[in-house]
Design a protein around this motif. Structure first.
Motif, PDB file in Angstrom:
ATOM      1  N   ALA A   1      55.816  45.943  31.752  1.00  0.00           N
ATOM      2  CA  ALA A   1      55.593  45.152  32.965  1.00  0.00           C
ATOM      3  C   ALA A   1      54.127  45.239  33.391  1.00  0.00           C
ATOM      4  O   ALA A   1      53.535  44.233  33.808  1.00  0.00           O
ATOM      5  CB  ALA A   1      56.509  45.622  34.089  1.00  0.00           C
ATOM      6  N   GLY A   2      53.535  46.422  33.280  1.00  0.00           N
ATOM      7  CA  GLY A   2      52.117  46.580  33.610  1.00  0.00           C
ATOM      8  C   GLY A   2      51.225  45.765  32.686  1.00  0.00           C
ATOM      9  O   GLY A   2      50.270  45.115  33.137  1.00  0.00           O
ATOM     10  N   LEU A   3      51.531  45.762  31.394  1.00  0.00           N
ATOM     11  CA  LEU A   3      50.741  44.972  30.439  1.00  0.00           C
ATOM     12  C   LEU A   3      50.896  43.477  30.699  1.00  0.00           C
ATOM     13  O   LEU A   3      49.924  42.720  30.603  1.00  0.00           O
ATOM     14  CB  LEU A   3      51.132  45.332  29.003  1.00  0.00           C
ATOM     15  N   ASN A   4      52.110  43.053  31.055  1.00  0.00           N
ATOM     16  CA  ASN A   4      52.312  41.640  31.417  1.00  0.00           C
ATOM     17  C   ASN A   4      51.534  41.285  32.676  1.00  0.00           C
ATOM     18  O   ASN A   4      50.977  40.188  32.779  1.00  0.00           O
ATOM     19  CB  ASN A   4      53.801  41.341  31.615  1.00  0.00           C
ATOM     20  N   THR A   5      51.492  42.197  33.622  1.00  0.00           N
ATOM     21  CA  THR A   5      50.720  41.964  34.845  1.00  0.00           C
ATOM     22  C   THR A   5      49.233  41.821  34.522  1.00  0.00           C
ATOM     23  O   THR A   5      48.565  40.911  35.026  1.00  0.00           O
ATOM     24  CB  THR A   5      50.946  43.105  35.854  1.00  0.00           C
ATOM     25  N   LEU A   6      48.732  42.708  33.673  1.00  0.00           N
ATOM     26  CA  LEU A   6      47.327  42.600  33.261  1.00  0.00           C
ATOM     27  C   LEU A   6      47.055  41.285  32.539  1.00  0.00           C
ATOM     28  O   LEU A   6      46.031  40.633  32.775  1.00  0.00           O
ATOM     29  CB  LEU A   6      46.941  43.779  32.366  1.00  0.00           C
ATOM     30  N   SER A   7      47.967  40.879  31.659  1.00  0.00           N
ATOM     31  CA  SER A   7      47.803  39.594  30.964  1.00  0.00           C
ATOM     32  C   SER A   7      47.727  38.445  31.972  1.00  0.00           C
ATOM     33  O   SER A   7      46.886  37.547  31.834  1.00  0.00           O
ATOM     34  CB  SER A   7      48.961  39.345  29.993  1.00  0.00           C
ATOM     35  N   THR A   8      48.578  38.489  32.969  1.00  0.00           N
ATOM     36  CA  THR A   8      48.578  37.461  34.011  1.00  0.00           C
ATOM     37  C   THR A   8      47.228  37.411  34.723  1.00  0.00           C
ATOM     38  O   THR A   8      46.648  36.336  34.899  1.00  0.00           O
ATOM     39  CB  THR A   8      49.700  37.736  35.036  1.00  0.00           C
TER      40      THR A   8
ATOM     41  N   LEU B   1      44.543  35.999  32.399  1.00  0.00           N
ATOM     42  CA  LEU B   1      44.706  34.553  32.208  1.00  0.00           C
ATOM     43  C   LEU B   1      44.180  33.777  33.410  1.00  0.00           C
ATOM     44  O   LEU B   1      43.505  32.751  33.256  1.00  0.00           O
ATOM     45  CB  LEU B   1      46.175  34.208  31.962  1.00  0.00           C
ATOM     46  N   ILE B   2      44.479  34.264  34.600  1.00  0.00           N
ATOM     47  CA  ILE B   2      43.993  33.590  35.810  1.00  0.00           C
ATOM     48  C   ILE B   2      42.468  33.660  35.881  1.00  0.00           C
ATOM     49  O   ILE B   2      41.802  32.675  36.217  1.00  0.00           O
ATOM     50  CB  ILE B   2      44.664  34.190  37.063  1.00  0.00           C
ATOM     51  N   LEU B   3      41.914  34.812  35.531  1.00  0.00           N
ATOM     52  CA  LEU B   3      40.449  34.942  35.523  1.00  0.00           C
ATOM     53  C   LEU B   3      39.817  34.041  34.463  1.00  0.00           C
ATOM     54  O   LEU B   3      38.764  33.429  34.703  1.00  0.00           O
ATOM     55  CB  LEU B   3      40.051  36.404  35.307  1.00  0.00           C
ATOM     56  N   ALA B   4      40.443  33.928  33.302  1.00  0.00           N
ATOM     57  CA  ALA B   4      39.938  33.046  32.242  1.00  0.00           C
ATOM     58  C   ALA B   4      39.959  31.593  32.708  1.00  0.00           C
ATOM     59  O   ALA B   4      39.014  30.829  32.452  1.00  0.00           O
ATOM     60  CB  ALA B   4      40.767  33.213  30.970  1.00  0.00           C
ATOM     61  N   PHE B   5      41.024  31.220  33.393  1.00  0.00           N
ATOM     62  CA  PHE B   5      41.126  29.858  33.925  1.00  0.00           C
ATOM     63  C   PHE B   5      40.017  29.595  34.941  1.00  0.00           C
ATOM     64  O   PHE B   5      39.381  28.532  34.926  1.00  0.00           O
ATOM     65  CB  PHE B   5      42.507  29.645  34.554  1.00  0.00           C
TER      66      PHE B   5
ATOM     67  N   PHE C   1      31.747  29.791  29.582  1.00  0.00           N
ATOM     68  CA  PHE C   1      32.518  29.889  28.343  1.00  0.00           C
ATOM     69  C   PHE C   1      32.602  31.320  27.816  1.00  0.00           C
ATOM     70  O   PHE C   1      33.641  31.730  27.298  1.00  0.00           O
ATOM     71  CB  PHE C   1      31.931  28.954  27.287  1.00  0.00           C
ATOM     72  N   ARG C   2      31.535  32.059  27.970  1.00  0.00           N
ATOM     73  CA  ARG C   2      31.535  33.441  27.463  1.00  0.00           C
ATOM     74  C   ARG C   2      32.550  34.299  28.225  1.00  0.00           C
ATOM     75  O   ARG C   2      33.365  34.998  27.628  1.00  0.00           O
ATOM     76  CB  ARG C   2      30.133  34.045  27.548  1.00  0.00           C
ATOM     77  N   LYS C   3      32.516  34.231  29.539  1.00  0.00           N
ATOM     78  CA  LYS C   3      33.482  34.999  30.349  1.00  0.00           C
ATOM     79  C   LYS C   3      34.912  34.496  30.111  1.00  0.00           C
ATOM     80  O   LYS C   3      35.853  35.284  30.065  1.00  0.00           O
ATOM     81  CB  LYS C   3      33.152  34.903  31.845  1.00  0.00           C
ATOM     82  N   HIS C   4      35.055  33.190  29.959  1.00  0.00           N
ATOM     83  CA  HIS C   4      36.362  32.602  29.668  1.00  0.00           C
ATOM     84  C   HIS C   4      36.934  33.226  28.399  1.00  0.00           C
ATOM     85  O   HIS C   4      38.089  33.657  28.373  1.00  0.00           O
ATOM     86  CB  HIS C   4      36.216  31.080  29.515  1.00  0.00           C
ATOM     87  N   MET C   5      36.125  33.296  27.378  1.00  0.00           N
ATOM     88  CA  MET C   5      36.578  33.872  26.103  1.00  0.00           C
ATOM     89  C   MET C   5      36.871  35.364  26.254  1.00  0.00           C
ATOM     90  O   MET C   5      37.864  35.865  25.729  1.00  0.00           O
ATOM     91  CB  MET C   5      35.536  33.639  25.010  1.00  0.00           C
ATOM     92  N   GLN C   6      36.038  36.075  26.975  1.00  0.00           N
ATOM     93  CA  GLN C   6      36.262  37.513  27.168  1.00  0.00           C
ATOM     94  C   GLN C   6      37.587  37.777  27.881  1.00  0.00           C
ATOM     95  O   GLN C   6      38.341  38.663  27.479  1.00  0.00           O
ATOM     96  CB  GLN C   6      35.092  38.137  27.936  1.00  0.00           C
ATOM     97  N   PHE C   7      37.871  37.014  28.924  1.00  0.00           N
ATOM     98  CA  PHE C   7      39.140  37.216  29.636  1.00  0.00           C
ATOM     99  C   PHE C   7      40.337  36.803  28.784  1.00  0.00           C
ATOM    100  O   PHE C   7      41.383  37.446  28.825  1.00  0.00           O
ATOM    101  CB  PHE C   7      39.142  36.467  30.977  1.00  0.00           C
TER     102      PHE C   7
ATOM    103  N   LEU D   1      40.432  36.984  25.505  1.00  0.00           N
ATOM    104  CA  LEU D   1      40.591  38.073  24.539  1.00  0.00           C
ATOM    105  C   LEU D   1      41.283  39.274  25.183  1.00  0.00           C
ATOM    106  O   LEU D   1      42.133  39.908  24.558  1.00  0.00           O
ATOM    107  CB  LEU D   1      39.243  38.480  23.943  1.00  0.00           C
ATOM    108  N   ALA D   2      40.936  39.566  26.426  1.00  0.00           N
ATOM    109  CA  ALA D   2      41.598  40.669  27.134  1.00  0.00           C
ATOM    110  C   ALA D   2      43.084  40.359  27.340  1.00  0.00           C
ATOM    111  O   ALA D   2      43.934  41.242  27.155  1.00  0.00           O
ATOM    112  CB  ALA D   2      40.917  40.909  28.487  1.00  0.00           C
ATOM    113  N   ALA D   3      43.410  39.107  27.672  1.00  0.00           N
ATOM    114  CA  ALA D   3      44.819  38.712  27.810  1.00  0.00           C
ATOM    115  C   ALA D   3      45.532  38.832  26.463  1.00  0.00           C
ATOM    116  O   ALA D   3      46.686  39.283  26.405  1.00  0.00           O
ATOM    117  CB  ALA D   3      44.918  37.284  28.336  1.00  0.00           C
ATOM    118  N   PHE D   4      44.858  38.457  25.401  1.00  0.00           N
ATOM    119  CA  PHE D   4      45.446  38.551  24.063  1.00  0.00           C
ATOM    120  C   PHE D   4      45.708  40.006  23.686  1.00  0.00           C
ATOM    121  O   PHE D   4      46.774  40.344  23.182  1.00  0.00           O
ATOM    122  CB  PHE D   4      44.519  37.892  23.033  1.00  0.00           C
TER     123      PHE D   4
END
Length: 189
Positions: A62-69, A72-76, A84-90, A92-95
């Motif tokens: 659940a914690g990992l899903n929360t972090l992914s969420t 993803l919102i930060l990437a958006f 684009f660089r920060k978008h990709m970094q976030f 990758l972090a979600a991935f």
């Protein structure tokens, strides 16, 4: 889009791989992973847990899903600002957090097996609606995520943008509902 963002050197080889070949591999991996998880959860008996902390992995998930969420919102947000660089970094972090979730999920279900929902009444219908949509969309989102990354890292930004319009909301829904399923199982389990 491609003018303001250059691909990392480590991904240049992806430009040489045809989309047809890449998508064939992505679909093959996705089908194999879905079949394995279906077997693991619904047909394999839970093994005896060698250590007590295995039971805590559902909270880790659940914690990992929360972090992914969050990622993803930060990437958006970053793609809306054309960063684009920060978008990709976030992304990758979600991935990475989603991949860690998958490993933890497999370990948990190897030992625990299927988790039963004990709630009764109307909440049972809500739970199963959330669970079924979560499971179906989690199967669908894997090839979408991998395709979005392939198109981005291979420099096919227009195709990446088209695929990601579907990937983002589905991935976000799967991440959020994964956390909801956890809390519903804890409260009604």
């Amino acid at each position: 889009m491609a003018d303001s963002y250059s691909l990392p050197e480590s991904t240049k080889f992806l430009e040489q791989i045809s989309a047809k070949k890449a998508l064939s591999v992505i679909i093959g991996l996705s089908v194999g992973a879905a079949a394995f998880l279906f077997w693991l959860i619904y047909f394999k008996e839970g093994a005896e847990a060698p250590v007590a902390w295995i039971g805590n992995l559902s909270a880790v998930n659940a914690g990992l899903n929360t972090l992914s969420t969050i990622f993803l919102i930060l990437a958006f947000r970053e793609i809306r600002h054309r960063n684009f660089r920060k978008h990709m970094q976030f992304n990758l972090a979600a991935f990475v957090t989603s991949a860690l979730f998958l490993v933890s999920y497999v370990v948990y279900h190897h030992y625990v097996g299927d988790t039963k929902f004990m709630g009764e009444g109307f909440i049972r219908y809500i739970y199963f609606f959330i669970l079924i949509t979560h499971v179906v969309l989690s199967v669908a989102v894997v090839p979408l995520i991998l395709s979005s990354f392939y198109f981005s890292l291979s420099g096919k930004f227009q195709t990446h943008k088209k695929v990601s319009r579907f990937t983002f909301p589905i991935w976000l829904y799967v991440s959020v509902t994964g956390v909801l399923v956890f809390f519903m199982l804890k409260y009604f389990g």
